[in-house]
Design an enzyme around this catalytic site. Structure first.
Site, PDB file in Angstrom:
ATOM      1  N   HIS A 224      42.606  48.213  41.463  1.00 15.53           N
ATOM      2  CA  HIS A 224      41.670  47.739  42.292  1.00 15.53           C
ATOM      3  C   HIS A 224      42.147  48.411  43.739  1.00 15.53           C
ATOM      4  CE1 HIS A 224      39.236  45.134  44.821  1.00 15.53           C
ATOM      5  NE2 HIS A 224      38.376  45.188  43.710  1.00 15.53           N
TER       6      HIS A 224
ATOM      7  N   GLU B 283      35.235  32.017  46.305  1.00 15.30           N
ATOM      8  CA  GLU B 283      34.225  32.269  45.429  1.00 15.30           C
ATOM      9  C   GLU B 283      33.669  30.838  44.861  1.00 15.30           C
ATOM     10  OE1 GLU B 283      37.012  34.247  45.288  1.00 15.30           O
ATOM     11  OE2 GLU B 283      36.234  36.033  45.118  1.00 15.30           O
TER      12      GLU B 283
ATOM     13  N   ARG C  64      42.294  37.506  45.377  1.00 14.14           N
ATOM     14  CA  ARG C  64      42.827  37.280  46.687  1.00 14.14           C
ATOM     15  C   ARG C  64      44.042  36.154  46.554  1.00 14.14           C
ATOM     16  NH1 ARG C  64      39.552  38.190  51.448  1.00 14.14           N
ATOM     17  NH2 ARG C  64      37.578  39.019  50.888  1.00 14.14           N
TER      18      ARG C  64
ATOM     19  N   HIS D 281      43.113  41.616  41.033  1.00 19.65           N
ATOM     20  CA  HIS D 281      42.667  41.734  42.360  1.00 19.65           C
ATOM     21  C   HIS D 281      42.360  40.362  42.940  1.00 19.65           C
ATOM     22  CE1 HIS D 281      38.882  40.641  40.222  1.00 19.65           C
ATOM     23  NE2 HIS D 281      38.313  40.578  41.415  1.00 19.65           N
TER      24      HIS D 281
ATOM     25  N   ASP E  83      28.974  34.828  42.937  1.00 22.52           N
ATOM     26  CA  ASP E  83      29.650  34.137  43.809  1.00 22.52           C
ATOM     27  C   ASP E  83      30.400  34.776  44.886  1.00 22.52           C
ATOM     28  OD1 ASP E  83      31.733  35.460  42.560  1.00 22.52           O
ATOM     29  OD2 ASP E  83      32.456  33.871  41.500  1.00 22.52           O
TER      30      ASP E  83
ATOM     31  N   GLU F  11      23.853  33.759  36.764  1.00 21.03           N
ATOM     32  CA  GLU F  11      25.030  33.188  36.732  1.00 21.03           C
ATOM     33  C   GLU F  11      25.539  31.912  37.259  1.00 21.03           C
ATOM     34  OE1 GLU F  11      28.932  35.398  37.928  1.00 21.03           O
ATOM     35  OE2 GLU F  11      29.187  35.639  35.800  1.00 21.03           O
TER      36      GLU F  11
HETATM   37  N1  UDP Z   1      35.534  47.075  35.749  1.00 18.70           N
HETATM   38  C1  UDP Z   1      35.348  48.252  35.990  1.00 18.70           C
HETATM   39  N2  UDP Z   1      36.347  49.311  36.200  1.00 18.70           N
HETATM   40  C2  UDP Z   1      37.365  48.886  36.181  1.00 18.70           C
HETATM   41  C3  UDP Z   1      37.959  47.387  36.324  1.00 18.70           C
HETATM   42  C4  UDP Z   1      36.701  46.486  36.013  1.00 18.70           C
HETATM   43  O1  UDP Z   1      33.922  48.786  35.610  1.00 18.70           O
HETATM   44  O2  UDP Z   1      38.357  49.626  36.621  1.00 18.70           O
HETATM   45  C5  UDP Z   1      34.473  45.993  35.396  1.00 18.70           C
HETATM   46  C6  UDP Z   1      34.683  45.051  34.332  1.00 18.70           C
HETATM   47  O3  UDP Z   1      34.308  45.525  33.133  1.00 18.70           O
HETATM   48  C7  UDP Z   1      34.162  43.849  34.919  1.00 18.70           C
HETATM   49  C8  UDP Z   1      33.789  43.823  36.073  1.00 18.70           C
HETATM   50  O4  UDP Z   1      34.248  45.353  36.605  1.00 18.70           O
HETATM   51  O5  UDP Z   1      32.544  43.648  34.392  1.00 18.70           O
HETATM   52  C9  UDP Z   1      34.748  43.057  36.719  1.00 18.70           C
HETATM   53  O6  UDP Z   1      34.968  43.136  38.371  1.00 18.70           O
HETATM   54  P1  UDP Z   1      36.152  42.564  39.148  1.00 18.70           P
HETATM   55  O7  UDP Z   1      37.295  42.317  38.004  1.00 18.70           O
HETATM   56  O8  UDP Z   1      36.313  43.376  40.088  1.00 18.70           O
HETATM   57  O9  UDP Z   1      35.469  41.240  39.508  1.00 18.70           O
HETATM   58  P2  UDP Z   1      35.312  39.799  38.903  1.00 18.70           P
HETATM   59  O10 UDP Z   1      34.661  39.714  37.566  1.00 18.70           O
HETATM   60  O11 UDP Z   1      36.599  39.004  38.865  1.00 18.70           O
HETATM   61  O12 UDP Z   1      34.368  39.125  39.912  1.00 18.70           O
END
Ligand code: UDP
Length: 378
Positions: A249, A137, A219, A217, A101, A123
């Site tokens: 983040h 998103e 927004r 993180h 997204d 996804e």
């Molecule tokens: N993640 C990582 N290192 C970190 C924090 C998260 O590798 O310090 C991984 C986590 O395992 C997950 C992904 O990043 O698979 C999630 O990313 P994020 O939270 O940025 O985005 P979202 O999933 O909310 O789109």
């Protein structure tokens, strides 16, 4: 088949979660045979993306390097459309694959559509039902739906959400590829513990304490929500039987608030974002996760870790329905009371700490690659 006669699949991605969820798909597409895979990163998030590329051993064929500090969504979207359009013209793929997204996914699909090139959406079908949460998103992924001809829904719930939008052709329930990435990474850590050894010191420092893993993180949580989260974490960290492990983040909207309201303490480790193996180890070490992340909501249940979600809505209700995730919003008092309940009430913790995989069985990428290959008659 000569290389030039092989159907060409262009895989486009730009952020950490897309890279985590696509590297198993790229591997599977390469393993299925007969397909030429071209990878293009937009680098919408440069540093976090590169961490994943490194661990997955992926060198993108094309790197648009589009990240700019403080870039507006308008400017990002415009630059992505021009950049990805040129890439698609040059590569002339038979199919484009996008994930999730992000702006990269939405614009990648649009640029392919402008050229009448079929799009596969990995996804597909996640919906919170609220266009402002998560923002932007929810709309990004809705825009991909009418464009794509292959929709890889991670769960039946996601497929049903697509059906409500009259998207039924080309929908396949495959599981979420994040579980494939998780299995692969845990296997690698088991064989090469050095891959996650950077947490050894912290594991020692926090031994004997209950560990709360925090990520934030989104927004829509910037501003008041983030301040409330920071105050909540500070109150949790005031307990000396607790340690807070907080890979932060890099967005300045997170760091500035945490500097002001959370401060430093021995039992609080505010650290740089962890690479994927280290993060998976951190998730394994914690007693519970407190997060607004999408991916963490999927990974924590697979590891049997309770996850408290600092949001009011989720496009991933499967964890909530199964009882391993709870939506708690960003109110400071609620955050504190929910965390304390899990720390102090064994029964409440074990009720949520059941390892299960509502999001997949680790075979999603293989299924996806097979379906893509079938589409080419391979
Ligand atoms: N993640 C990582 N290192 C970190 C924090 C998260 O590798 O310090 C991984 C986590 O395992 C997950 C992904 O990043 O698979 C999630 O990313 P994020 O939270 O940025 O985005 P979202 O999933 O909310 O789109």
């Amino acid at each position: 088949m000569p290389v030039s006669a092989r159907p060409k699949v262009l895989v486009v991605f730009g952020t950490r979660p897309e890279a985590i969820k696509l590297f198993p798909v790229i591997r599977a597409l390469e393993e299925v045979g007969g397909i030429r895979t071209v990878t293009c990163v937009t680098a919408q998030h440069r540093g976090l993306l590169d961490q994943v590329l490194g661990i997955a051993g992926l060198t993108p064929d094309i790197d648009l390097d589009l990240m700019e500090p403080g870039q507006s969504l308008d400017r990002l979207t415009a630059r992505l459309l021009v950049g990805l359009g040129e890439v698609i013209d040059r590569v002339a793929p038979d199919r484009v694959v996008v994930q999730g997204d992000t702006a990269t996914a939405m614009v990648g699909a649009l640029a392919a559509y402008y050229r009448k090139i079929p799009v596969a959406h990995v996804e597909a079908g996640l919906r919170s039902g609220d266009i402002h949460h998560p923002w932007p998103e929810e709309v990004n992924r809705r825009i991909v739906a009418p464009i794509a001809d292959l929709h890889f829904a991670p769960t039946e719930t996601a497929a049903a959400a697509l059906a409500r939008e009259s998207v039924t052709d080309g929908v396949h329930v495959t599981g979420n590829t994040v579980i494939d990435a998780l299995h692969w990474t845990r296997g690698r850590i088991a064989r090469e513990p050095a891959l996650a050894a950077g947490l050894d010191d912290l594991a020692q420092r926090f031994a004997g304490r209950r560990i709360v893993l925090v990520t934030t993180h989104r927004r829509e949580n910037f501003g008041d929500g983030m301040a409330s989260i920071a105050r909540g974490i500070a109150r949790i960290a005031a307990r000396d039987d607790v340690a807070v492990l907080f890979p932060m983040h890099p967005n300045p909207n997170v760091g500035a608030v945490m500097d002001r309201l959370l401060g430093e303490a021995d039992n609080v480790a505010r650290i740089a974002p962890l690479d994927y193996p280290h993060f998976i180890r951190a998730l394994g070490m914690c007693d519970l996760a407190l997060t607004d992340s999408g991916g963490v909501q999927e990974e924590a249940p697979a590891l049997g870790k309770p996850v408290l979600v600092m949001r009011d809505t989720t496009e991933r209700p499967e964890g909530v329905v199964a009882g391993t995730a709870r939506l708690i919003g960003t109110d400071e008092d609620r955050i504190v009371s929910e965390v304390f309940t899990l720390l102090d009430d064994k029964a409440a913790h074990s009720a949520m700490a059941r390892a299960h995989n509502p999001f997949g069985d680790g075979m999603a990428s293989t299924r996806i690659a097979r379906i893509v290959a079938d589409g080419f008659g391979l």
